[in-house]
Scaffold this active site. Structure first.
Site, PDB file in Angstrom:
ATOM      1  N   ASP A 178       0.901  -1.079  -0.007  1.00  0.00           N
ATOM      2  CA  ASP A 178      -0.010   0.027  -0.103  1.00  0.00           C
ATOM      3  C   ASP A 178       0.855   1.306  -0.117  1.00  0.00           C
ATOM      4  O   ASP A 178       1.728   1.652   0.951  1.00  0.00           O
ATOM      5  CB  ASP A 178      -0.789  -0.019   1.173  1.00  0.00           C
ATOM      6  CG  ASP A 178      -1.956   1.342   1.380  1.00  0.00           C
ATOM      7  OD1 ASP A 178      -2.786   1.425   0.428  1.00  0.00           O
ATOM      8  OD2 ASP A 178      -1.803   2.151   2.247  1.00  0.00           O
ATOM      9  N   GLU A 262      -2.595  -1.826  -5.122  1.00  0.00           N
ATOM     10  CA  GLU A 262      -3.823  -1.066  -5.656  1.00  0.00           C
ATOM     11  C   GLU A 262      -3.963  -0.604  -6.883  1.00  0.00           C
ATOM     12  O   GLU A 262      -2.796   0.089  -7.153  1.00  0.00           O
ATOM     13  CB  GLU A 262      -4.474  -0.215  -4.480  1.00  0.00           C
ATOM     14  CG  GLU A 262      -5.692   0.446  -4.864  1.00  0.00           C
ATOM     15  CD  GLU A 262      -6.223   1.283  -3.641  1.00  0.00           C
ATOM     16  OE1 GLU A 262      -7.236   1.933  -3.809  1.00  0.00           O
ATOM     17  OE2 GLU A 262      -5.317   1.522  -2.589  1.00  0.00           O
ATOM     18  N   CYS A 318     -11.905  -8.148  11.698  1.00  0.00           N
ATOM     19  CA  CYS A 318     -13.459  -8.480  11.936  1.00  0.00           C
ATOM     20  C   CYS A 318     -14.283  -7.873  10.731  1.00  0.00           C
ATOM     21  O   CYS A 318     -15.426  -8.235  10.628  1.00  0.00           O
ATOM     22  CB  CYS A 318     -13.756  -7.725  13.160  1.00  0.00           C
ATOM     23  SG  CYS A 318     -13.931  -5.833  13.281  1.00  0.00           S
ATOM     24  N   CYS A 334     -11.621   0.280  16.233  1.00  0.00           N
ATOM     25  CA  CYS A 334     -12.817  -0.468  15.916  1.00  0.00           C
ATOM     26  C   CYS A 334     -13.964  -0.590  16.745  1.00  0.00           C
ATOM     27  O   CYS A 334     -13.929  -1.110  17.968  1.00  0.00           O
ATOM     28  CB  CYS A 334     -12.415  -1.918  15.271  1.00  0.00           C
ATOM     29  SG  CYS A 334     -13.829  -2.598  14.558  1.00  0.00           S
ATOM     30  N   CYS A 337     -15.064  -4.481  17.371  1.00  0.00           N
ATOM     31  CA  CYS A 337     -14.233  -5.565  18.330  1.00  0.00           C
ATOM     32  C   CYS A 337     -13.362  -4.712  19.352  1.00  0.00           C
ATOM     33  O   CYS A 337     -12.613  -5.359  20.228  1.00  0.00           O
ATOM     34  CB  CYS A 337     -13.302  -6.453  17.462  1.00  0.00           C
ATOM     35  SG  CYS A 337     -12.094  -5.637  16.463  1.00  0.00           S
ATOM     36  N   ASP A 344      -2.068   2.628   7.798  1.00  0.00           N
ATOM     37  CA  ASP A 344      -1.247   2.180   6.842  1.00  0.00           C
ATOM     38  C   ASP A 344      -0.927   0.832   6.790  1.00  0.00           C
ATOM     39  O   ASP A 344      -0.675   0.215   5.639  1.00  0.00           O
ATOM     40  CB  ASP A 344       0.221   3.130   6.965  1.00  0.00           C
ATOM     41  CG  ASP A 344      -0.135   4.401   6.802  1.00  0.00           C
ATOM     42  OD1 ASP A 344      -0.870   5.029   6.173  1.00  0.00           O
ATOM     43  OD2 ASP A 344       0.708   5.354   7.450  1.00  0.00           O
TER      44      ASP A 344
END
Length: 393
Positions: A178, A262, A318, A334, A337, A344
């Site tokens: 990435d 990507e 998750c 998150c 969870c 990154d």
């Protein structure tokens, strides 16, 4: 596959004058035909046709006798360059063709009747061969050559060859990448590659030279000398950037059987005025193109993930999607969870998962980094990856 070798040319004073004339002839033909094509379209709505405009070359030679000094095949190649520019425009890949400037990068293509002997090349219309720095052996069948002149005044020889694919020893590794601005890129192994920022490091020096240039009389000896210094500095930045990208892409391709990236819309990203300079300096598009051709040359696989895939917004463990994620949020927790993670590092793990779906059944692979117990996020992603690809070994 087609491959280009590039060597620095060292022409004599007489040879420099000859090359400048040859390049000037090709530039003249390109610009003249572009001028005629624009005029015909604006007045008559007549569209570009390569074969029709190629027939105008004899007429141009009659009107401009100096074109008889040029290699005919090189002039025909100039028409092909213009044809390629128009095709890219009609496909939406580029803007409308522009007139070539003497101050920018200029080239001449020589498809036939050249001869490479050791560290010298013999080209049509020139009696003496030109020396070049042959720093590596030319492998493959030579198809054509071209000579490029940079704004700094340096000449380079480009040799196009048909080269055999040289597959490296097979490995079971696969990695996702990435790209970013804080770091040049983050691998799914957890490794972060620092952004070298070649342009930004030299920007202050570049600005000083450009301010000095603005105070000189345009066209004077001091003006031209300073202009050459600026061109050399730009060339140095390009060389540093290419060296970094070549070495990094070669290492990644050499270490992994498959690489997942990507498919970025860099052209669209450059429209952001706040980050355009940083994105251009990072040169993501060139990095991906280097990965692509090296993967083909060395028998590796490059998987491109759709640019609309939300790699940053999805949590790799998750699967929760954070619709409110901002660019400034480098870390986020998150709500599903309760885990906190690095933005990154999360993105390449999601790219890895998506890429493995495409690779499933094609390769026997293992995810690089999963054997490292100290990387907790990778351990978390392990169960996720294995669930998405039962063929992992």
């Amino acid at each position: 596959m087609l491959y280009v070798y590039r060597f620095r040319l060292y022409p004599t004073k007489e040879q420099v004058e000859f090359l400048n004339r040859q390049i000037g002839h090709c530039r003249f033909v390109y610009n003249k035909l572009l001028e005629i094509a624009k005029e015909n379209y604006e007045k008559e709505g007549k569209k570009w046709n390569y074969y029709e405009y190629k027939k105008l070359l004899p007429k141009l030679k009659g009107e401009s006798p100096f074109l008889k000094e040029a290699n005919t095949q090189s002039l025909q190649e100039a028409v092909k360059w213009l044809d390629r520019a128009f095709k890219n425009f009609f496909k939406g890949l580029a803007k409308f063709p522009k007139f070539k400037s003497k101050k920018s990068v200029n080239s001449i293509s020589i498809p036939q009747h050249f001869r490479i002997e050791g560290n010298k090349i013999k080209i049509p219309k020139l009696k003496t061969p030109i020396k070049f720095k042959k720093h590596r052996k030319i492998e493959g069948k030579v198809r054509s050559v071209s000579i490029t002149k940079l704004p700094s005044g340096k000449f380079y020889l480009n040799v196009l060859v048909d080269r055999e694919i040289e597959p490296l020893s097979k490995t079971e590794n696969v990695v996702a990448i990435d790209v970013g601005l804080t770091h040049f890129c983050t691998l799914s192994t957890g490794e972060k590659i620092e952004n070298p920022r070649h342009l930004l490091k030299t920007e202050e020096k570049l600005q000083k030279l450009q301010r000095k240039l603005s105070r000189k009389v345009k066209g004077s000896k001091k003006y031209l000398k300073l202009q050459r210094r600026i061109a050399k500095l730009h060339e140095k930045i390009v060389n540093q950037r290419n060296d970094f990208l070549h070495k990094l892409s070669k290492k990644i391709i050499g270490d992994n059987q498959a690489v997942i990236v990507e498919d970025l819309n860099v052209k669209g990203l450059l429209k952001n005025s706040n980050f355009s300079k940083h994105i251009a300096d990072a040169s993501w598009r060139r990095f991906i193109s280097y990965l692509e051709y090296k993967a083909k040359l060395y028998g590796r696989k490059l998987i491109k993930i759709n640019l609309f895939y939300p790699s940053s917004k999805l949590y790799s463990v998750c699967g929760y999607k954070n619709e409110n994620l901002k660019l400034s949020d480098r870390k986020w927790k998150c709500p599903k969870c309760g885990a906190e993670h690095d933005r990154d590092y999360n993105a390449p793990l999601n790219l890895l998962k998506e890429g493995l779906k495409q690779l499933k059944g094609l390769l026997t692979i293992r995810v690089v980094g999963l054997e490292r117990p100290e990387l907790t996020p990778v351990e978390r992603a392990n169960a996720l990856v294995e669930a998405g690809n039962s063929s992992l070994k």
